[in-house]
Each structure stands twice: as structure tokens, then as C-alpha cells.
Design a protein around this motif. Structure first.
Motif, mmCIF file in Angstrom:
data_model
loop_
_atom_site.group_PDB
_atom_site.id
_atom_site.type_symbol
_atom_site.label_atom_id
_atom_site.label_comp_id
_atom_site.label_asym_id
_atom_site.label_seq_id
_atom_site.Cartn_x
_atom_site.Cartn_y
_atom_site.Cartn_z
ATOM 1 N N CYS A 71 23.661 3.793 -10.061
ATOM 2 C CA CYS A 71 22.895 3.661 -11.299
ATOM 3 C C CYS A 71 21.511 3.087 -10.991
ATOM 4 O O CYS A 71 21.392 2.118 -10.228
ATOM 5 C CB CYS A 71 23.647 2.732 -12.250
ATOM 6 N N HIS A 73 19.744 1.281 -12.707
ATOM 7 C CA HIS A 73 19.543 -0.062 -13.260
ATOM 8 C C HIS A 73 19.870 -1.103 -12.195
ATOM 9 O O HIS A 73 18.987 -1.689 -11.600
ATOM 10 C CB HIS A 73 20.402 -0.251 -14.525
ATOM 11 N N MET A 74 21.149 -1.316 -11.917
ATOM 12 C CA MET A 74 21.514 -2.323 -10.911
ATOM 13 C C MET A 74 22.387 -1.750 -9.801
ATOM 14 O O MET A 74 22.996 -2.491 -9.034
ATOM 15 C CB MET A 74 22.238 -3.501 -11.562
ATOM 16 N N GLY A 75 22.475 -0.425 -9.783
ATOM 17 C CA GLY A 75 23.119 0.205 -8.628
ATOM 18 C C GLY A 75 24.618 0.329 -8.654
ATOM 19 O O GLY A 75 25.241 0.571 -7.614
ATOM 20 N N VAL A 76 25.223 0.188 -9.834
ATOM 21 C CA VAL A 76 26.683 0.353 -9.899
ATOM 22 C C VAL A 76 27.051 1.806 -9.579
ATOM 23 O O VAL A 76 26.300 2.734 -9.889
ATOM 24 C CB VAL A 76 27.193 -0.061 -11.302
ATOM 25 N N CYS A 90 26.950 4.881 -17.723
ATOM 26 C CA CYS A 90 27.280 3.898 -16.681
ATOM 27 C C CYS A 90 28.251 2.867 -17.246
ATOM 28 O O CYS A 90 28.130 2.425 -18.382
ATOM 29 C CB CYS A 90 26.005 3.236 -16.173
ATOM 30 N N PHE A 92 28.604 -0.241 -16.431
ATOM 31 C CA PHE A 92 28.193 -1.644 -16.446
ATOM 32 C C PHE A 92 27.421 -2.040 -17.718
ATOM 33 O O PHE A 92 27.887 -2.840 -18.514
ATOM 34 C CB PHE A 92 27.346 -1.917 -15.192
ATOM 35 N N HIS A 93 26.237 -1.427 -17.938
ATOM 36 C CA HIS A 93 25.450 -1.791 -19.122
ATOM 37 C C HIS A 93 25.235 -0.601 -20.050
ATOM 38 O O HIS A 93 24.348 -0.616 -20.892
ATOM 39 C CB HIS A 93 24.112 -2.389 -18.691
ATOM 40 N N HIS A 94 26.024 0.451 -19.789
ATOM 41 C CA HIS A 94 26.094 1.621 -20.693
ATOM 42 C C HIS A 94 24.822 2.450 -20.775
ATOM 43 O O HIS A 94 24.585 3.097 -21.783
ATOM 44 C CB HIS A 94 26.553 1.179 -22.096
ATOM 45 N N TRP A 95 23.965 2.415 -19.757
ATOM 46 C CA TRP A 95 22.849 3.369 -19.752
ATOM 47 C C TRP A 95 23.468 4.765 -19.655
ATOM 48 O O TRP A 95 24.503 4.961 -18.988
ATOM 49 C CB TRP A 95 21.931 3.146 -18.544
HETATM 50 S S1 FES Z 1 24.109 -0.911 -13.640
HETATM 51 FE FE1 FES Z 1 24.281 0.900 -14.767
HETATM 52 S S2 FES Z 1 23.612 0.347 -16.709
HETATM 53 FE FE2 FES Z 1 23.377 -1.451 -15.564
#
Ligand code: FES
Ligand code: FE2
Length: 370
Positions: A71, A73-76, A90, A92-95
Motif C-alpha cells: 500500500c 500509504h504505510m506499505g501494508v 487496504c 489497514f486504513h481502508h484506502w
Molecule cells: S497502509 Fe494501506 S491504507 Fe494505510
């Protein structure tokens, strides 16, 4: 464990080619991600293809998409996310991301940062597999066996296996005329025809007269006639097709003997480890007996390939390939290496300066910067 590439470095230095036999360079081409049946509608999976971590998902419509796997955002790992319609959310934070890798929604704010996107890749489904191409603008499809172009085909997947040498080397097997005699006991003078229809394709056809000195040769000649022919086609140095029993006729008269076809998908797993996926193919036939006959041919092709593979598989487990003593007879091999060396490295290749210096990290503080 050390690979053969790491021994004898002073006395037998390893040659470095532009592309050939390089673990760090991945040429543009079609690479197998996974079996189509393992990705149902609205399912997502992360996969490693040719050393690249990707996420593949099948939308509600059945279309498959492939994006970089982390991702932005933070790489999940996006493989633990969820498919919604034709998009991927995603965990983690639903992007949320569409098939082109563009971020379409961030729950906590309306504005989408311009950097919130992922690289997307070209996808094809062929022979029961999902294939991905590193170049999103790739226009050609997965290699078709030239003899089956325009026809529907049935297939049987072989068991995939690993080799410790680079697949550019294992791919040479079919066009190494000397070893046909020394390893496989096929003593035949072969005429060679080499074609390069485009910069990513390399074709070799070998034709010969079946000898009749030994009993086995006499028997073969009795059943299939005087001539033998087989051909190989390589695409992008990562897919190859092999057609055997070409131009043979039962008792030398009846053109009813079927050609046998195989496709091999290759990819680098990590330095010293290559993955080979055999696929056996035949023309699609109708009706119960047609299907049964097709199934018989596929099983027969699989068995014939296992026998040949068993005869020289060991060669490729302990080889330090070198090119400075190739003979005139090895011409298809030198031409093939030159073909590989003009392929284009893709964005999945390792950058030369990998991880030497990390980027400076800063917070994004203003809307403007977004
Ligand atoms: S890591 Fe994917 S939305 Fe934050
Ligand atoms: Fe062989």
C-alpha cells in the motif's frame, strides 16, 4: 548453500552478459502469477512474480487486475485487503484503489494525495494461469504455440519445479544439437532453421532423416517414416514452446500422427533459484471421444517429457555456464544468447545501487504538498 556461481571465482570467473544468465535483470515478458482457478470473483492474493511482490485480484465482473503489492500509504501487504466491486481496499486504513492503481477513496479525508497510487500491470489469462507483464503498455499476448495459432486448445498443467541455474540456461536444452546424441542417444544429422520474427521472438526448427543402424532406429523409422522434425519458439526469454513429432507419418504414409506441444513458463525466484512451469497442450476436440483422445495425448506428452527431463535434469543442477568455447555446431545457442542479450530489462529488475542509501523521511504537513 553456495551455488555454482560462487565457486572458482579466480580460476573460472563468471561471465557477465548484458541480460543472459543475469539474476538481477528481469526482461519484459509474461510471467505466471498463479492458477486462474485459485482466484475466484472478489478474491485477492499477494504473489511473488520474478522477484516482484504484487497483489492480484478478481473483481465482481471476473476481470483480474495486478498492482504493486504494498500500500502506498504505510506499505501494508494489499493481499490482506478486500475486493469491492472492481476495486481493492487496504486492510489497514481502508484506502481504496482501482484497476489502474489510482487511489479513489481515503476514509479520513476527501483530498487524495497525488502520490497515492500504485503501479499497475498488464494481465492475461491463458492456459489456466493468470500471467502478468511488467510493462503496462505491452501489446502482445502470452506466446501461442505457432502450430496452434487460431485454434482453441486444451491443456494439462505439469508439476512446477525449481532449478538452481538461471532459466536462460535450462531453455537451451531444446536447441543444443550435440547433447541430442551424447545424452539422449538420438544420432541424427539435423538441419537447422533459425528465425527471429520480431525482437522478442526466437524460433529454431530442427529437421533430420531418421537413421536406421540400430534396432530402435529401424523400429522408429518403420512407425513414423524417414523424417523427423521439431521446433522451439522463445518469447522474451521467459516463455518457450516446443512442438515435436512434426512432419511424421504413420508407417511413413498416413499423416495421422498428432504433433505434441508444450509451453514452459519460467521465472527467477531468487538468485540461484528458478521456477519452471510446464504446460501440455493439444488442439481442442469435440465430443466424448474427441475429448478422451485429447486427454490421452496430453497425458502421453507429459510422460514423454518426464522421460527426456529425467535424462538430463541433473546437468542443470550443477552448471557454470560459459560461452567462450562454443563450437560452430553450437550456432543456435550463440544466436539464442545474442537474442536474449538484446531484450529489454523491465522495472522488476534490481537497481544497481539497491538500498545503498535510503530516502530522507519527512512528514507531509500541508494540503499543498499533498
Ligand atoms: S497502509 Fe494501506 S491504507 Fe494505510
Ligand atoms: Fe535434453
Amino acid at each position: 548453500m553456495r551455488t555454482s556461481d560462487e565457486f572458482n571465482l579466480q580460476t573460472q570467473p563468471r561471465e557477465t552478459h548484458r541480460i543472459f544468465n543475469r539474476w538481477d535483470l528481469i526482461p519484459d515478458g509474461w510471467y505466471i502469477a498463479l492458477e486462474s482457478s485459485r482466484l475466484k470473483k472478489e478474491q485477492v492474493r499477494s504473489v511473488q512474480i520474478a522477484g516482484q511482490h504484487l497483489v492480484v485480484f478478481r473483481g465482481k465482473s471476473g476481470l483480474v487486475s495486478a498492482l504493486d503489492g504494498f500500500c502506498p500509504h504505510m506499505g501494508v501487504d494489499l493481499g490482506i485487503g478486500k475486493v469491492e466491486g472492481e476495486q481493492l481496499r487496504c486492510f489497514f486504513h481502508h484506502w481504496k484503489f482501482d484497476r489502474n492503481g489510482d487511489c479513489t477513496a481515503i476514509p479520513c479525508q476527501e483530498k487524495i494525495p497525488s502520490r497515492a497510487k500504485l503501479k499497475h500491470y498488464r494481465v492475461r489469462e491463458a492456459y489456466g494461469f493468470i500471467w502478468v507483464h511488467p510493462n503496462e503498455k505491452a501489446i502482445d499476448g502470452v506466446l501461442e504455440v505457432p502450430e496452434l495459432v487460431g485454434e482453441k486448445s486444451s491443456w494439462l498443467h505439469g508439476k512446477s519445479y525449481h532449478r538452481s541455474c538461471h532459466h536462460h540456461i535450462t531453455m537451451i536444452n531444446g536447441i543444443d544439437p550435440q547433447h541430442l546424441s551424447t545424452v539422449h542417444g538420438i544420432h541424427m544429422d539435423m538441419d537447422l532453421e533459425i528465425k527471429e520474427p520480431s525482437s522478442n521472438l526466437f524460433q529454431v526448427t530442427l529437421r533430420g532423416k531418421i537413421p536406421s543402424k540400430r534396432l530402435i532406429e529401424k523400429l522408429t523409422k518403420f512407425f513414423v517414416g524417414d523424417n523427423y522434425c521439431y521446433s522451439m519458439t522463445y518469447a522474451d526469454g521467459c516463455v518457450a514452446s516446443l512442438s515435436v513429432l512434426k512432419e511424421v507419418a504413420l508407417f511413413g504414409k498416413f499423416k495421422i500422427l498428432p504433433e505434441l506441444h508444450m509451453i514452459f513458463g519460467y521465472q527467477t525466484v531468487s538468485p540461484g533459484k528458478t521456477l519452471v512451469q510446464p504446460i501440455y497442450l493439444t488442439r481442442k476436440r469435440k465430443g466424448f471421444w474427441g475429448k478422451l483422445y485429447g486427454r490421452f495425448l496430453l497425458t502421453f506428452t507429459k510422460m514423454a517429457f518426464s522421460v527426456l527431463q529425467g535424462e538430463d535434469g541433473e546437468v542443470y543442477e550443477n552448471i557454470r555456464f560459459q560461452t567462450n568455447n562454443l563450437l560452430k555446431m553450437d550456432r543456435p545457442i550463440s544466436r539464442y544468447i545474442n537474442y536474449i542479450n538484446q531484450l529489454r530489462p523491465s522495472a522488476w529488475s534490481q537497481p544497481a545501487e539497491v538500498m545503498k542509501k535510503g530516502p530522507a523521511v519527512s512528514e507531509i504537513t500541508s494540503e499543498q504538498k499533498l
